[in-house]
Scaffold this motif. Structure first.
Motif, PDB file in Angstrom:
ATOM      1  N   UNK A 104      92.548  21.524  68.378  1.00  0.00           N
ATOM      2  CA  UNK A 104      91.863  20.325  67.890  1.00  0.00           C
ATOM      3  C   UNK A 104      90.850  20.669  66.803  1.00  0.00           C
ATOM      4  N   UNK A 105      90.065  21.710  67.020  1.00  0.00           N
ATOM      5  CA  UNK A 105      89.058  22.083  66.023  1.00  0.00           C
ATOM      6  C   UNK A 105      89.724  22.567  64.738  1.00  0.00           C
ATOM      7  N   UNK A 106      90.820  23.278  64.861  1.00  0.00           N
ATOM      8  CA  UNK A 106      91.559  23.726  63.679  1.00  0.00           C
ATOM      9  C   UNK A 106      92.073  22.539  62.875  1.00  0.00           C
ATOM     10  N   UNK A 107      92.576  21.538  63.575  1.00  0.00           N
ATOM     11  CA  UNK A 107      93.105  20.355  62.901  1.00  0.00           C
ATOM     12  C   UNK A 107      91.994  19.595  62.167  1.00  0.00           C
ATOM     13  N   UNK A 108      90.859  19.430  62.815  1.00  0.00           N
ATOM     14  CA  UNK A 108      89.752  18.686  62.211  1.00  0.00           C
ATOM     15  C   UNK A 108      89.184  19.441  61.004  1.00  0.00           C
ATOM     16  N   UNK A 109      88.987  20.747  61.133  1.00  0.00           N
ATOM     17  CA  UNK A 109      88.459  21.518  60.009  1.00  0.00           C
ATOM     18  C   UNK A 109      89.422  21.523  58.821  1.00  0.00           C
ATOM     19  N   UNK A 110      90.697  21.595  59.106  1.00  0.00           N
ATOM     20  CA  UNK A 110      91.692  21.579  58.038  1.00  0.00           C
ATOM     21  C   UNK A 110      91.634  20.260  57.266  1.00  0.00           C
ATOM     22  N   UNK A 111      91.571  19.143  58.005  1.00  0.00           N
ATOM     23  CA  UNK A 111      91.502  17.834  57.339  1.00  0.00           C
ATOM     24  C   UNK A 111      90.174  17.680  56.605  1.00  0.00           C
ATOM     25  N   UNK A 112      89.093  18.168  57.196  1.00  0.00           N
ATOM     26  CA  UNK A 112      87.789  18.088  56.552  1.00  0.00           C
ATOM     27  C   UNK A 112      87.790  18.818  55.212  1.00  0.00           C
ATOM     28  N   UNK A 113      88.394  19.996  55.169  1.00  0.00           N
ATOM     29  CA  UNK A 113      88.430  20.776  53.932  1.00  0.00           C
ATOM     30  C   UNK A 113      89.302  20.106  52.870  1.00  0.00           C
ATOM     31  N   UNK A 114      90.367  19.432  53.305  1.00  0.00           N
ATOM     32  CA  UNK A 114      91.207  18.697  52.356  1.00  0.00           C
ATOM     33  C   UNK A 114      90.398  17.590  51.675  1.00  0.00           C
ATOM     34  N   UNK A 115      89.605  16.858  52.467  1.00  0.00           N
ATOM     35  CA  UNK A 115      88.818  15.764  51.901  1.00  0.00           C
ATOM     36  C   UNK A 115      87.650  16.313  51.080  1.00  0.00           C
ATOM     37  N   UNK A 116      87.102  17.455  51.476  1.00  0.00           N
ATOM     38  CA  UNK A 116      86.083  18.108  50.649  1.00  0.00           C
ATOM     39  C   UNK A 116      86.644  18.445  49.274  1.00  0.00           C
ATOM     40  N   UNK A 117      87.849  18.974  49.258  1.00  0.00           N
ATOM     41  CA  UNK A 117      88.490  19.357  48.004  1.00  0.00           C
ATOM     42  C   UNK A 117      88.765  18.134  47.134  1.00  0.00           C
ATOM     43  N   UNK A 118      89.335  17.095  47.723  1.00  0.00           N
ATOM     44  CA  UNK A 118      89.699  15.911  46.939  1.00  0.00           C
ATOM     45  C   UNK A 118      88.484  15.156  46.429  1.00  0.00           C
ATOM     46  N   UNK A 119      87.342  15.259  47.147  1.00  0.00           N
ATOM     47  CA  UNK A 119      86.125  14.537  46.754  1.00  0.00           C
ATOM     48  C   UNK A 119      85.163  15.412  45.970  1.00  0.00           C
ATOM     49  N   UNK A 120      85.616  16.587  45.553  1.00  0.00           N
ATOM     50  CA  UNK A 120      84.784  17.534  44.792  1.00  0.00           C
ATOM     51  C   UNK A 120      83.502  17.875  45.538  1.00  0.00           C
ATOM     52  N   UNK A 121      83.612  17.988  46.861  1.00  0.00           N
ATOM     53  CA  UNK A 121      82.481  18.415  47.667  1.00  0.00           C
ATOM     54  C   UNK A 121      81.561  17.310  48.141  1.00  0.00           C
TER      55      UNK A 121
END
Length: 347
Positions: A104-121
């Protein structure tokens, strides 16, 4: 049946549930009509409500305990307030550490990093030290803004690129002294986990909510979609801005008008801009996002709140999500909607 507000959620820019429980009387000899049943309580420092169209009484009896267990598991993995949570243990590890993540934590962190990337941080789960410094984290409230020196000292620890996941996404490497805070995505993920539980036991119509983040599927027994009231971003009062009718979608709202402190007439929002290391200071008062899953909706709403009205609108169009932005003006509030959001409005 008229809509009843079962409770008002105490969180920034909360979505108010406008779909009520149905209590139906069954006459002897009559077949039992479909009805809405539910379970509610407290989790993650807020409240939760789960409503579903009953499939059978045995399933209805088992679900409350199963719901509670899932919420405990999410909290055990992702809480920054819980001393023995998986995330707390990771945050206590020194820079250079490697650690295997729960699924679960791996899934959440992975999605979080995707949105960080798309939103330029704009969305950054390493912003926790600044959230704490400004008095909005587990370390408690403040009444005076921190100094520039304090802000600069902590800014060195901030940056989503300091989180490095393995190719499989199952291991985390701390390249710096980072502190991860998942408060802007964990509630949405909890909603998704509960939605999956309901679908796994054969329930095809439900409304799940944790702290104002929601996910709806199917329709109510009366044939109507679930109705959700979006709160107007007013300080000190509760008023409905819009009502939407939804099914098969997740909804999340982020805003700056509930969680803040004031010093010398200046309001400091709980939403921290990672680029400035300070609370946001633009005119965007709240953002409501519709997405396929609630974890994404939760994080996207936060990202857009950081970006501000013009850039947030462009970002929503870029990411293909429907959103309602409420902007403060001298004449009152102005609404900005993506093209498809109006399709959900109840006139």
């Amino acid at each position: 049946m008229s809509a009843l507000f079962r409770h008002i959620l105490k969180r920034p820019a909360a979505l108010l549930l406008a779909a009520s429980f149905l209590f139906l009387t069954v006459l002897p000899g009559c077949s039992k009509p479909p009805q809405i049943v539910g379970h509610q309580g407290l989790t993650m420092g807020t409240s939760f409500t789960v409503k579903w169209v009953s499939s059978d009484s045995e399933t209805d009896k088992k679900l409350p305990a199963q719901i509670d267990q899932i919420l405990i598991a999410v909290n055990n993995a992702m809480s920054t307030y819980q001393a023995d949570s998986e995330l707390t243990r990771i945050n206590q590890l020194p820079a250079g550490s490697e650690v295997k993540l729960s699924s679960d934590l791996a899934k959440v962190l992975s999605r979080a990093l995707e949105i960080s990337q798309s939103s330029a941080g704009a969305f950054d789960v390493t912003v926790g030290p600044l959230v704490n410094l400004w008095g909005f984290g587990p370390e408690g409230r403040i009444i005076k803004a921190p100094s520039d020196d304090e802000i600069t000292a902590l800014s060195e620890r901030i940056g989503y690129k300091k989180i490095q996941l393995s190719k499989t996404g199952t291991e985390l490497y701390k390249s710096g002294d980072i502190y991860i805070d998942l408060s802007a995505i964990a509630k949405g993920f909890g909603v998704d986990k509960l939605a999956q539980l309901l679908e796994d036991v054969g329930i095809s119509s439900y409304l799940v909510e944790i702290g104002g983040e929601l996910r709806a599927k199917g329709i109510k027994p009366d044939g109507n979609n679930w109705k959700i009231a979006i709160e107007a971003p007013l300080v000190g009062e509760r008023k409905i801005q819009r009502i939407i009718a939804v099914k098969n979608v997740a909804i999340a709202t982020s805003g700056d008008y509930r969680n803040y402190f004031e010093e010398d007439g200046v309001r400091f929002s709980h939403t921290i801009n990672p680029a400035t290391a300070k609370p946001i200071d633009h005119k965007l008062a709240s953002v409501t996002v519709l997405a396929a899953d609630c974890a994404s909706a939760d994080a996207l709403a936060t990202a857009m709140m950081v970006l501000g009205p013009q850039v947030a609108e462009q970002y929503a169009l870029q990411e293909g999500v429907e959103a309602l932005l409420i902007v403060k003006t001298e004449a009152g509030f102005k609404e900005i909607m993506t093209p498809g959001f109006s399709d959900f409005l109840v006139q």
